[in-house]
Design an enzyme around this catalytic site. Structure first.
Site, PDB file in Angstrom:
ATOM      1  N   HIS A 276       0.830  -1.107   0.059  1.00  0.00           N
ATOM      2  CA  HIS A 276       0.202   0.019   0.256  1.00  0.00           C
ATOM      3  C   HIS A 276       1.033   1.378  -0.170  1.00  0.00           C
ATOM      4  O   HIS A 276       0.649   2.093  -0.856  1.00  0.00           O
ATOM      5  CB  HIS A 276      -0.890  -0.116   1.230  1.00  0.00           C
ATOM      6  CG  HIS A 276      -1.860  -1.284   1.158  1.00  0.00           C
ATOM      7  ND1 HIS A 276      -2.349  -1.643   0.091  1.00  0.00           N
ATOM      8  CD2 HIS A 276      -2.106  -1.915   2.281  1.00  0.00           C
ATOM      9  CE1 HIS A 276      -3.053  -2.849   0.654  1.00  0.00           C
ATOM     10  NE2 HIS A 276      -2.984  -2.724   1.811  1.00  0.00           N
ATOM     11  N   LYS A 372      -1.602   1.118  14.083  1.00  0.00           N
ATOM     12  CA  LYS A 372      -2.576   0.928  14.582  1.00  0.00           C
ATOM     13  C   LYS A 372      -2.847   1.590  16.226  1.00  0.00           C
ATOM     14  O   LYS A 372      -2.144   1.925  16.640  1.00  0.00           O
ATOM     15  CB  LYS A 372      -3.145  -0.622  14.884  1.00  0.00           C
ATOM     16  CG  LYS A 372      -3.111  -1.174  13.563  1.00  0.00           C
ATOM     17  CD  LYS A 372      -3.801  -2.611  13.417  1.00  0.00           C
ATOM     18  CE  LYS A 372      -3.856  -3.361  12.078  1.00  0.00           C
ATOM     19  NZ  LYS A 372      -4.840  -2.951  11.624  1.00  0.00           N
TER      20      LYS A 372
END
Ligand SMILES: NC(=O)c1ccc[n+]([C@@H]2O[C@H](COP(=O)([O-])OP(=O)(O)OC[C@H]3O[C@@H](n4cnc5c(N)ncnc54)[C@H](OP(=O)(O)O)[C@@H]3O)[C@@H](O)[C@H]2O)c1
Length: 530
Positions: A276, A372
């Site tokens: 990504h 995260k």
């Protein structure tokens, strides 16, 4: 909500060219009962059907190992769509399932039960395709979509090839194509990526393989090339003379949720960087292609990746979240999440610095970070321009200049913003940083979108522009391999950042130690991304 603005007319442009027609085809979906099929692929297909972009005839063939009838399968997916469309409108659709659109998919839904490793399954798939030939008036184009765990990619590709299902079909003078879509992960490191590619390429041609990176399904990502190459304004300043550095951020507020075992085997670096974030980087940094065909564009992206040296471990910071509070909710440490080892050394955050060694970019650092349980959810590419000289303002009340940032907001609020200094109104010379902002939602009607629509359409049209080629995948792994190797040798001091924070302190040092730069503060950016 309807857009509040209207795009400016192009007086010199003719009517927009019609969308390339999609040839009649069958979509054979391995993993038909899986999460990916339900949550992403079926809604994407349904949205394409709503836009009239599903071909006629079309066949939707599901393959999985549990016993189901086509009716059960169809009912299950319809119920999911109903819940989705009657929900909070998250996918942007109108309430209720559009019967005409669903009808285009449901008209030929076939369920084939079997084990992915059993040759009998492939005979049954061949028969299911053969059974469609009357509706199709002869041979059938087919997309085989592998929405399955990666251990099945090669066995399925080889079984398909052995059964003759990947051979392009001839019917008189007409030929019919066969394509295979592979979901990430494309390997777990450089050796495994090479093995996977070699293995897939022993069963399929490269032009039949569509390696999906779903970041490329995002509208703003696709529009990076338009921003750069359709505007006379940006390209002349898009280089080391004018750009100080680039920051690419993919920050999440969620933790690992139910994906503990997946994450334990993967970690933030493998999950996000070689695919990504390198994809975003290559679109920002590529040279202009000679044309908009898939290989011209992919060649330029691959060149960027090839010009990046393998990363030294000292240029990488990793982190793992501790307990804390995310968006006002108490959050567990990573090591207490379900299916995570209590002494896990898997990273949930990674930041790195890299350079592209070519004429355009030499000396311009690119800083990438992802994590995260951070304070804010946002994905953006921020380009920081070089500071103007201060001399002119020396004997004024101006003590510093704010930097110029061009920011491509990828998610959640898609758009582009430009920050620059203006003079504050008043008798004294004082400067203030201001922002010009473009948001897609203000200018264009929003279409229901789960991010796979364009990619599915491209597969059916045979356009590989937005898909990873084997060399791009391998370059991505080559760049990070020294870091993966180094990390097997030492034990990090984890956990090292609180849930709901900006990430580990060492990530700030990564920028600070080189020219006193700093990350764009996630917490302050929260307002930009709502
Ligand atoms: N889920 C997502 O949001 C997401 C997002 C991006 C990418 N991906 C990628 O997409 C792919 C699919 O993800 P997923 O979460 O949908 O996978 P999944 O649920 O683990 O597997 C897909 C389906 O295949 C079935 N299956 C497993 N082994 C089989 C066998 N030997 N023969 C026949 N059927 C078998 C599974 O059944 P059981 O459940 O009974 O095992 C399940 O119904 C993966 O490569 C993943 O990395 C997923």
């Amino acid at each position: 909500m309807a857009p509040t603005r209207r795009p400016i007319d192009h007086p010199c442009c003719e009517e927009a060219a019609p969308v390339h027609p999609v040839e009649a085809c069958a979509l054979v979906l391995f993993g038909a009962l899986g999460d990916m099929t339900r949550r992403l692929l079926t809604p994407a297909l349904y949205h394409l059907a709503q836009s009239g972009l599903v071909p006629t005839p079309f066949a939707f063939i599901g393959v999985d190992h549990l016993e189901r009838t086509a009716h059960d399968w169809s009912e299950g997916l319809h119920a999911f769509l109903e819940a989705l469309t009657n929900g909070n409108g998250e996918d942007g659709s109108e309430p209720g399932v559009d019967a005409a659109a669903w009808g285009k998919l449901a008209v030929a839904m076939v369920y084939v039960q079997g084990d992915f490793e059993d040759p009998a399954l492939y005979r049954a798939i061949g028969e299911a395709l053969q059974a469609q030939s009357q509706r199709f008036g002869g041979a059938v184009n087919a997309v085989f979509y592998l929405a399955v765990p990666d251990r099945f990619f090669c066995p399925i590709a080889h079984q398909l090839a052995a059964a003759g299902l990947t051979r392009d079909q001839k019917d008189g003078a007409r030929s019919f194509w066969r394509r295979v879509v592979v979901e990430k992960p494309f390997g777990h490191d450089l050796p495994s990526a090479k093995t996977l590619d070699a293995n897939l390429l022993s069963a399929l041609r490269e032009d039949q393989i569509f390696r999906i990176d779903h970041f490329l399904g995002k509208e703003t990502v696709q529009s990076i090339m338009a921003l750069r190459f359709a505007n006379g304004l940006f390209e002349p300043i898009w280089n080391r003379d004018r750009i100080d550095h680039v920051q690419i951020t993919a920050a999440e507020t969620v933790g690992v949720e139910t994906r503990g075992s997946f994450y334990e085997a993967t970690g933030a670096l493998r999950d996000m960087l070689p695919n990504h974030l390198f994809t975003l980087l290559s679109m920002v940094a590529m040279e202009p292609p000679v044309g908009f065909d898939a290989n011209a564009i992919r060649d330029k992206k691959a060149e960027v990746l090839a010009a990046i040296s393998s990363i030294a471990p000292k240029d990488v910071v990793r982190g793992q979240y501790d307990a804390g509070s995310v968006l006002g909710e108490a959050a567990l440490p990573y090591r207490s999440e379900a299916k995570v080892a209590p002494d896990s050394n898997v990273e949930t955050y990674v930041a790195m610095r890299l350079e592209i060694d070519n004429w355009r970019w030499a000396g311009v650092p690119f800083y990438l970070r992802t994590g995260k349980h951070l304070s804010t959810r946002l994905t953006e590419i921020a380009i920081r321009f070089k500071q103007a000289p201060h001399a002119l303002f020396q004997n004024t009340s101006v003590s510093c200049l704010t930097p110029n940032w061009l920011v491509i907001h990828v998610a959640p609020k898609e758009g582009i913003s430009l920050q620059f200094d203006v003079k504050e109104p008043g008798p004294e010379i004082r400067l203030a940083g201001v922002k010009m902002e473009f948001h897609y939602a203000d200018w264009f009607e929003r279409h229901a979108n789960v991010g796979y629509e364009t990619l599915l359409l491209d597969v059916m049209q045979g356009d590989q522009t937005l898909f990873m080629r084997a060399d791009m995948v391998e370059q991505g792994w080559r760049i990070v391999q020294p870091v993966l190797d180094a990390w097997t040798q030492d034990r990090p001091q984890f956990p090292n950042y609180a849930s709901g924070s900006e990430g580990p302190a060492a990530a700030a040092d990564l920028l600070e130690r080189q020219g006193g730069r700093s990350w764009r503060p996630l917490t302050e950016l929260a307002g930009d991304s709502k």
